[in-house]
Design a protein around this motif. Structure first.
Motif, PDB file in Angstrom:
ATOM      1  N   VAL A  44      -9.070  -6.560   7.847  1.00  0.00           N
ATOM      2  CA  VAL A  44      -9.014  -5.506   7.530  1.00  0.00           C
ATOM      3  C   VAL A  44      -8.329  -4.992   6.741  1.00  0.00           C
ATOM      4  N   VAL A  45      -6.823  -5.843   7.302  1.00  0.00           N
ATOM      5  CA  VAL A  45      -5.818  -5.169   6.731  1.00  0.00           C
ATOM      6  C   VAL A  45      -5.502  -5.297   5.437  1.00  0.00           C
ATOM      7  N   TYR A  46      -6.118  -6.354   4.489  1.00  0.00           N
ATOM      8  CA  TYR A  46      -6.439  -6.831   3.877  1.00  0.00           C
ATOM      9  C   TYR A  46      -7.118  -5.692   2.390  1.00  0.00           C
ATOM     10  N   SER A  47      -8.451  -5.206   3.490  1.00  0.00           N
ATOM     11  CA  SER A  47      -9.279  -5.011   2.750  1.00  0.00           C
ATOM     12  C   SER A  47      -8.869  -3.005   2.471  1.00  0.00           C
ATOM     13  N   LEU A  48      -8.120  -3.018   3.573  1.00  0.00           N
ATOM     14  CA  LEU A  48      -7.467  -1.360   3.408  1.00  0.00           C
ATOM     15  C   LEU A  48      -6.775  -1.478   2.141  1.00  0.00           C
TER      16      LEU A  48
ATOM     17  N   ALA B 105      -6.328   0.834  -1.309  1.00  0.00           N
ATOM     18  CA  ALA B 105      -5.432   1.754  -1.821  1.00  0.00           C
ATOM     19  C   ALA B 105      -4.672   1.254  -2.744  1.00  0.00           C
ATOM     20  N   LEU B 106      -5.045   0.001  -3.508  1.00  0.00           N
ATOM     21  CA  LEU B 106      -5.087  -0.586  -4.926  1.00  0.00           C
ATOM     22  C   LEU B 106      -5.396   0.071  -6.041  1.00  0.00           C
ATOM     23  N   ILE B 107      -6.742  -0.478  -5.437  1.00  0.00           N
ATOM     24  CA  ILE B 107      -8.070   0.446  -5.941  1.00  0.00           C
ATOM     25  C   ILE B 107      -8.367   1.876  -6.399  1.00  0.00           C
ATOM     26  N   ARG B 108      -8.042   2.672  -5.779  1.00  0.00           N
ATOM     27  CA  ARG B 108      -8.321   3.632  -5.983  1.00  0.00           C
ATOM     28  C   ARG B 108      -6.651   4.660  -6.211  1.00  0.00           C
ATOM     29  N   GLY B 109      -5.333   3.955  -6.580  1.00  0.00           N
ATOM     30  CA  GLY B 109      -4.650   3.943  -6.593  1.00  0.00           C
ATOM     31  C   GLY B 109      -4.643   3.890  -8.387  1.00  0.00           C
ATOM     32  N   ALA B 110      -4.987   2.631  -8.910  1.00  0.00           N
ATOM     33  CA  ALA B 110      -5.519   2.347 -10.241  1.00  0.00           C
ATOM     34  C   ALA B 110      -6.573   3.235 -10.580  1.00  0.00           C
ATOM     35  N   THR B 111      -7.576   3.472 -10.279  1.00  0.00           N
ATOM     36  CA  THR B 111      -8.602   4.390 -11.143  1.00  0.00           C
ATOM     37  C   THR B 111      -7.772   5.987 -10.769  1.00  0.00           C
ATOM     38  N   ALA B 112      -6.975   6.007  -9.502  1.00  0.00           N
ATOM     39  CA  ALA B 112      -6.170   7.824  -9.829  1.00  0.00           C
ATOM     40  C   ALA B 112      -5.358   8.145 -11.015  1.00  0.00           C
TER      41      ALA B 112
ATOM     42  N   TYR C 117       4.133   7.272  -1.599  1.00  0.00           N
ATOM     43  CA  TYR C 117       3.255   7.416  -2.802  1.00  0.00           C
ATOM     44  C   TYR C 117       1.707   7.615  -3.926  1.00  0.00           C
ATOM     45  N   LEU C 118       1.394   6.263  -2.699  1.00  0.00           N
ATOM     46  CA  LEU C 118      -0.201   6.104  -2.331  1.00  0.00           C
ATOM     47  C   LEU C 118      -1.146   7.133  -1.932  1.00  0.00           C
ATOM     48  N   ALA C 119      -0.181   8.201  -0.825  1.00  0.00           N
ATOM     49  CA  ALA C 119      -1.170   9.140   0.081  1.00  0.00           C
ATOM     50  C   ALA C 119      -0.573  10.455  -1.048  1.00  0.00           C
ATOM     51  N   PHE C 120       0.374  10.744  -1.858  1.00  0.00           N
ATOM     52  CA  PHE C 120       1.035  11.875  -2.585  1.00  0.00           C
ATOM     53  C   PHE C 120       0.168  11.331  -4.098  1.00  0.00           C
ATOM     54  N   LEU C 121      -0.486  10.423  -4.691  1.00  0.00           N
ATOM     55  CA  LEU C 121      -1.117  10.500  -5.788  1.00  0.00           C
ATOM     56  C   LEU C 121      -2.956  10.336  -5.220  1.00  0.00           C
ATOM     57  N   LEU C 122      -3.320   9.801  -3.937  1.00  0.00           N
ATOM     58  CA  LEU C 122      -5.027  10.284  -3.637  1.00  0.00           C
ATOM     59  C   LEU C 122      -5.461  11.362  -3.080  1.00  0.00           C
ATOM     60  N   SER C 123      -3.892  12.457  -2.628  1.00  0.00           N
ATOM     61  CA  SER C 123      -4.102  13.318  -1.913  1.00  0.00           C
ATOM     62  C   SER C 123      -4.540  14.436  -2.630  1.00  0.00           C
ATOM     63  N   GLU C 124      -3.992  14.322  -3.501  1.00  0.00           N
ATOM     64  CA  GLU C 124      -5.110  15.127  -4.745  1.00  0.00           C
ATOM     65  C   GLU C 124      -3.835  16.589  -4.567  1.00  0.00           C
TER      66      GLU C 124
ATOM     67  N   VAL D 280      -1.240   1.742   7.648  1.00  0.00           N
ATOM     68  CA  VAL D 280      -1.157   3.163   8.947  1.00  0.00           C
ATOM     69  C   VAL D 280      -1.848   4.187   8.084  1.00  0.00           C
ATOM     70  N   PRO D 281      -0.991   4.529   7.141  1.00  0.00           N
ATOM     71  CA  PRO D 281      -1.206   5.924   6.185  1.00  0.00           C
ATOM     72  C   PRO D 281      -2.280   5.908   5.335  1.00  0.00           C
ATOM     73  N   VAL D 282      -2.902   4.974   4.891  1.00  0.00           N
ATOM     74  CA  VAL D 282      -4.745   4.289   3.915  1.00  0.00           C
ATOM     75  C   VAL D 282      -5.347   4.654   5.498  1.00  0.00           C
ATOM     76  N   SER D 283      -4.877   3.724   6.074  1.00  0.00           N
ATOM     77  CA  SER D 283      -6.518   3.256   7.060  1.00  0.00           C
ATOM     78  C   SER D 283      -6.689   5.708   7.650  1.00  0.00           C
TER      79      SER D 283
END
Length: 278
Positions: free
Chosen positions: A33-37, A41-48, A161-168, A265-268
């Motif tokens: 679960v941890v590494y899936s999250l 996050a990394l995949i979503r971040g790279a896509t964004a 940073y990822l939260a800021f990037l993905l929250s759009e 925690v923030p990614v979940s």
């Protein structure tokens, strides 16, 4: 993090010791679960990043005054941590959590400083380098000394940073995960360190049940505040939503090891928010 580890209550004072394989499956599943999250996050971040490339140099240059403000605030925090480490008698865990909350306060100001993610990426990169240098030099030991686990200080930066990037641009999607990470995680560490007596089984990082309960309560309050301010949910919906998200973030905190809870925690929280607010 739920404070310093204590003697495992399941292994002492005549209590039967759990076999080494008792929680093997639970440990494997929790790490999955941890590494899936983290992977999500990394995949979503790279896509964004690829879809929102824009003009990074121009956008960063235009935001240079705000970049300098963020860098100044971060440097002030690092200096303050150094001073507290060397001129106070606060326990290391307390100093680390003060730094955690200070970094969270700076991270929460990101939408006020930046309109795009490129300047935030520059600031994140600068402080990542600073923390790596500090780690190699033995500075700021409360953040990454022997009592600190893993690279939680660096993961905190990139989680924000990822939260800021993905929250759009969505305030509720950004503020909720960062607020939960800042307040709930710190509260869990302090409560777990002060009054924690009942540990979770060893695969779950040796954290305490008391700390996890404190985490869930504070996370619930943070989520409730955010959905009340930024959404039109009814009270009943808001409470149910907050309980679900608080428990989910609490579980992500329990299963993560070596500082990875600063990312999981923030990614979940962000993933669940996205699913439920559609």
């Amino acid at each position: 993090m739920n404070g310093p580890q204590r003697t495992n209550l399941l292994e002492g004072d005549g209590e039967p010791r759990a076999s080494s394989s008792s929680f093997g499956l639970a440990d494997t599943l929790s790490q999955l679960v941890v590494y899936s999250l983290a992977g999500y996050a990394l995949i979503r971040g790279a896509t964004a990043l690829t879809t929102r490339l824009g003009n990074p140099f121009r956008e960063t240059w235009d935001a240079m005054p705000q970049v300098l403000v963020a860098i100044g605030a971060g440097l002030f925090l690092l200096v303050a941590i150094h001073v507290v480490e060397h001129h106070s008698r606060l326990p290391t865990e307390y100093v680390r959590k003060l730094a955690h909350m200070g970094a969270g306060a700076i991270a929460l100001s990101t939408p006020l400083l930046f309109d795009t993610h490129h300047p935030a990426l520059l600031v994140t990169g600068i402080f990542t380098v600073a923390l790596v240098i500090a780690r190699r030099r033995g500075w700021l030991a409360s953040l990454h000394g022997q009592t600190a686990r893993g690279a939680g200080d660096i993961l905190f930066l990139w989680a924000a940073y990822l939260a800021f990037l993905l929250s759009e641009g969505s305030m509720v999607l950004f503020l909720t995960p960062v607020l939960v990470l800042t307040l709930a995680d710190s509260t869990a560490a302090l409560v777990g360190g002060r009054i924690g007596r009942t540990q979770w089984p060893r695969p779950f990082s040796g954290r305490t049940v008391e700390g996890s309960v404190a985490f869930c309560i504070v996370a619930l309050a943070c989520v409730m505040l955010m959905v009340t301010v930024y959404t039109e949910m009814s009270l009943a919906q808001g409470v149910a939503f907050s309980v679900l998200l608080g428990i989910t973030a609490g579980a992500a905190e329990v299963v993560a090891k070596r500082g990875w809870d600063n990312l999981t925690v923030p990614v979940s929280a962000l993933v669940l928010l996205e699913l439920l607010l559609r």
